[in-house]
Motif scaffolding. Structure first.
Motif, PDB file in Angstrom:
ATOM      1  N   SER A 278       0.835  -1.203   0.000  1.00 54.16           N
ATOM      2  CA  SER A 278       0.000   0.000   0.000  1.00 54.16           C
ATOM      3  C   SER A 278       0.866   1.248   0.000  1.00 54.16           C
ATOM      4  O   SER A 278       1.840   1.346   0.756  1.00 54.16           O
TER       5      SER A 278
ATOM      6  N   LEU B 109     -10.946   6.549  -0.462  1.00 55.11           N
ATOM      7  CA  LEU B 109      -9.714   5.772  -0.359  1.00 55.11           C
ATOM      8  C   LEU B 109      -9.775   4.712   0.733  1.00 55.11           C
ATOM      9  O   LEU B 109      -8.973   3.780   0.743  1.00 55.11           O
TER      10      LEU B 109
ATOM     11  N   VAL C 176      -9.935   1.479  -0.861  1.00 52.43           N
ATOM     12  CA  VAL C 176      -8.904   1.211  -1.872  1.00 52.43           C
ATOM     13  C   VAL C 176      -7.682   0.650  -1.167  1.00 52.43           C
ATOM     14  O   VAL C 176      -6.929   1.392  -0.522  1.00 52.43           O
TER      15      VAL C 176
ATOM     16  N   THR D 141      -4.819  -0.329  -2.124  1.00 50.27           N
ATOM     17  CA  THR D 141      -3.498   0.062  -2.623  1.00 50.27           C
ATOM     18  C   THR D 141      -3.023   1.403  -2.076  1.00 50.27           C
ATOM     19  O   THR D 141      -1.878   1.791  -2.296  1.00 50.27           O
TER      20      THR D 141
END
Length: 620
Positions: free
Chosen positions: A325, A356, A359, A361
């Motif tokens: 990440s 985010l 998310v 990543t």
């Protein structure tokens, strides 16, 4: 039976019964049961290759929610915060896979003290040596490790294949082959492996410090641990992603490899506008045919990797999952109506943060307060030096090692989105070579290895920090007389080093006043064609003359034969060269100061004119 049971001890009864069965031709002895282990889940949280890059990368462009967005990316205090997430968990092992030092003014000024302070804000469970740990020799590494040991963490420093000679700086208990970590009653072994060839050829360890073959040292240490009854084996390596995959297949009983060196971004980052070199985790098999999970976490304090391993009762990896990440700040910039990046309003900022959260990543992370204060004590001195302006770049100078490589080292630098796919390769290395040529009054051509150039240069103001981060090592400029054929041999050596010898692709050559066609699908000796030299006085290009003697300017590191530059080394060994004793970083600074502003060279002046990849693809 009752009388017998009362008269004889039970042990004797068992012996008599066994003898009776044997005499009567009873069944074969029951084979010993396979050892059983408690099923356990372990999380390996890891970073690698931070290279003294302790500050965040401001204004890095990512695609967030489909929109080009500038973020503050990384910075070691954010790494510290990310690791604090695991503070109350007993199943986490915190790992650093090497190349902690060299690469910024923090190392130039403090020689590892700042890096050690930041690493001690995390308290890693293990740190594996990288090749750049030896850039200032064994004595320089000892100095850094003394800083690392001065804190309360006492992080184990691992290198099973590095053997310092008695009486040398690293001989007194600085290195150990492995460390053991107990997770829920189960011992997990972490073995350190440093890259042999690249360290001995591309750094400055003592000649007496032995670097053993990676696979040999790894298997020997695995066997030693197995003899102790330890079944769960993690390799903490610094040799590169492809080498890690190859190593797994050579070894028995290895379960996971946490690596560094190749600065590989693993996982699916296409939605962010980034390319990667493979899956996270990458699943391969070992010599036993068992699952091995291979991971890496990019570079420069930008990312944190999290590998989750589930072991079964045979002590084998049943499954692995995880994610690397990116660590970003909570402020964002997007383009306004005029196309200028400006800070988003509060509502948009909150919307981005909320989006985010789903998310994997990307993690929105604030710098850890104590770590940030510690870093500030160093950064105040660095800032003063960084602030010295030396010029401007009118356009981005992208960073590439080998044209066509899979990972874009310039990711996030505007204007460099496809840099790794183009035949010209590295703008940054090309400009450095031009600076060398300008800094040498006698040179006909200048050659620079790709790995000596460390960052892409965004368009805008150039500072002393830019120069010392771009060229962080203590190399000096030298001049060697060489025939045209020897120059071509140098180029062949440099490419063969990474294509044939599986050494660092940092050896890949760039040059000023020297250009060529390169076909990496061919064998050594036939890869370079149409090699031409630009006349320094007239600017006219002509075919290199094999028997003619030219003066070549380069850095003393590759001039001495390091990084696979064998032909350079044969000339250097005769003493037939001139040392200008000019720090190569200062050569670049002087070039920028003289030019005022710099840009990408004209297309005709790039070293790479035509490039064919190993797979036969002709690059645009």
């Amino acid at each position: 039976m009752t009388l017998l049971h009362r008269t004889f001890p039970s042990a004797l009864i068992s012996l008599l019964m066994a003898a009776t069965l044997s005499a009567c031709g009873g069944s074969d002895p029951v084979p010993a049961a396979e050892p059983s282990f408690a099923a356990v889940s372990v999380t390996l949280a890891h970073v690698n290759d931070h290279h003294s890059q302790l500050d965040a990368f401001a204004n890095t462009e990512l695609v967030l929610g489909g929109v080009a967005t500038q973020v503050d990316l990384g910075g070691f205090p954010r790494v510290t915060t990310a690791f604090q997430r695991y503070a109350n968990r007993s199943d986490v092992i915190k790992l650093h896979a090497g190349d902690a030092i060299t690469g910024s003014l923090y190392y130039t000024l403090f020689k590892g003290e700042a890096d050690a302070a930041m690493m001690n804000s995390v308290c890693f469970d293990a740190f594996a040596l990288g090749n750049h740990e030896f850039d200032d020799g064994d004595a320089g590494l000892k100095k850094f490790l003394d800083f690392l040991r001065s804190g309360s963490c006492q992080t184990p420093v691992l290198a099973a294949n590095v053997k310092p000679q008695a009486g040398t700086p690293l001989a007194s208990g600085y290195l150990q082959p492995y460390t053991l970590k107990t997770v829920n009653g189960v011992k997990i072994a972490v073995i350190g492996i440093d890259i042999k060839g690249k360290t001995t050829n591309s750094s400055r360890p003592l000649n007496t410090t032995v670097f053993e073959d990676e696979a040999t040292a790894a298997q020997r240490t695995i066997d030693e641990l197995k003899a102790q009854g330890i079944r769960h084996i993690v390799l903490l390596t610094h040799q590169g992603y492809e080498a890690d995959k190859a190593l797994a297949a050579q070894l028995t009983d290895v379960d996971a490899i946490v690596g560094g060196d190749s600065h590989s971004l693993l996982g699916d980052f296409t939605a962010l506008g980034l390319s990667s070199s493979g899956e996270y985790p990458t699943r391969v098999t070992n010599k036993d045919g068992k699952l091995v999970c291979v991971v890496q976490a990019w570079e420069y304090s930008k990312a944190l990797g999290e590998l989750n391993l589930n072991f079964n009762t045979q002590g084998e990896v049943d499954s692995c999952t995880g994610q690397a990440s990116l660590l970003v700040g909570s402020s964002f910039k997007r383009k306004d109506d005029k196309g200028t990046f400006v800070a988003v309003d509060d509502a948009t900022r909150l919307q981005i943060i909320q989006s985010l959260a789903s998310v994997p990543t990307v993690r929105v992370v604030e710098p850890e307060t104590v770590a940030a204060l510690t870093l500030a004590g160093f950064s105040s001195q660095v800032t003063a030096k960084k602030a010295e302006t030396i010029g401007t770049a009118t356009e981005a100078l992208c960073l590439v090692r080998v044209p066509g490589e899979s990972t874009n080292r310039s990711a996030g630098t505007a204007g460099c989105e496809t840099a790794n796919t183009l035949a010209r390769g590295s703008d940054a290395a090309q400009v450095v070579a031009e600076a060398f040529l300008a800094g040498s009054l006698a040179a006909d051509v200048a050659i620079q290895n790709a790995g000596g150039v460390r960052i892409p240069v965004p368009a805008g103001t150039l500072s002393m920090n830019t120069a010392f981060t771009l060229l962080p090592f203590t190399n000096v400029l030298v001049e060697l007389p060489m025939t045209g054929q020897q120059i071509v041999n140098v180029l062949e050596d440099a490419v063969s080093n990474h294509l044939d010898s599986a050494q660092s692709n940092g050896s890949h050559p760039y040059a000023a006043a020297l250009r060529w066609d390169l076909d990496m699908s061919k064998a050594k000796g036939s890869r370079f064609s149409n090699v031409q030299v630009r006349n320094r006085a007239t600017g006219v290009w002509s075919a290199i003359e094999p028997a003619r003697t030219y003066t070549v300017a380069t850095n003393d590191f590759i001039a001495s034969g390091k990084d696979g530059y064998t032909t350079f080394g044969t000339v250097y060994a005769t003493g037939n060269y001139v040392n200008n004793y000019l720090l190569y970083t200062q050569t670049f600074v002087d070039y920028v100061l003289a030019q005022g502003s710099i840009s990408r060279p004209a297309a005709a002046n790039y070293a790479h004119q035509k490039v064919t990849t190993v797979g036969g693809t002709v690059l645009p």
